[in-house]
Write a protein that holds these residues in place. Structure first.
Motif: not given
Length: 106
Positions: A48-51, A55-66, A71-81
């Motif tokens: 499931i892609v969140g909102r 975010r400002k990350l190590i390598t620059g600015a990005y629009s991302v979604a967690d 199945n269980c709702g565990e946060i896994l990481g993010w998608k670079y939008l």
């Protein structure tokens, strides 16, 4: 052992064993997530892609979604939008999945 797509090796949610990504979609193991080492994947499944958020990350600015296990709702990481740095454009549409959240299955 869970297998999909012609019995290819895959990565699954460590919490519930839901298939998350195929080994063939792994692009790099040289990333850092919120809690430590992470992998870059070209595709992910059963998520499931969140909102969207900027975010400002190590390598620059990005629009991302967690991203979460569907199945269980565990946060896994993010998608670079959206990627704003020209040198980082290759990440657009890709997924960061933290290694602590997944298990490799054969």
């Amino acid at each position: 052992m869970a297998k999909v797509a012609g019995d290819l090796p895959l990565y699954s949610c460590r919490n519930c064993q839901n298939p998350i990504a195929l080994r063939s979609d792994l692009l790099s193991k040289a990333y850092i997530g919120k809690s430590g080492p992470a992998y870059l994947f070209s595709h992910a499944m059963n998520i499931i892609v969140g909102r969207k958020e900027d975010r400002k990350l190590i390598t620059g600015a990005y629009s991302v979604a967690d991203i979460y296990c569907c199945n269980c709702g565990e946060i896994l990481g993010w998608k670079y939008l959206r990627v704003y740095e020209v040198k980082q454009k290759f990440k657009e549409g890709k997924f960061i999945i933290e290694t602590a959240k997944i298990a490799r299955e054969y």
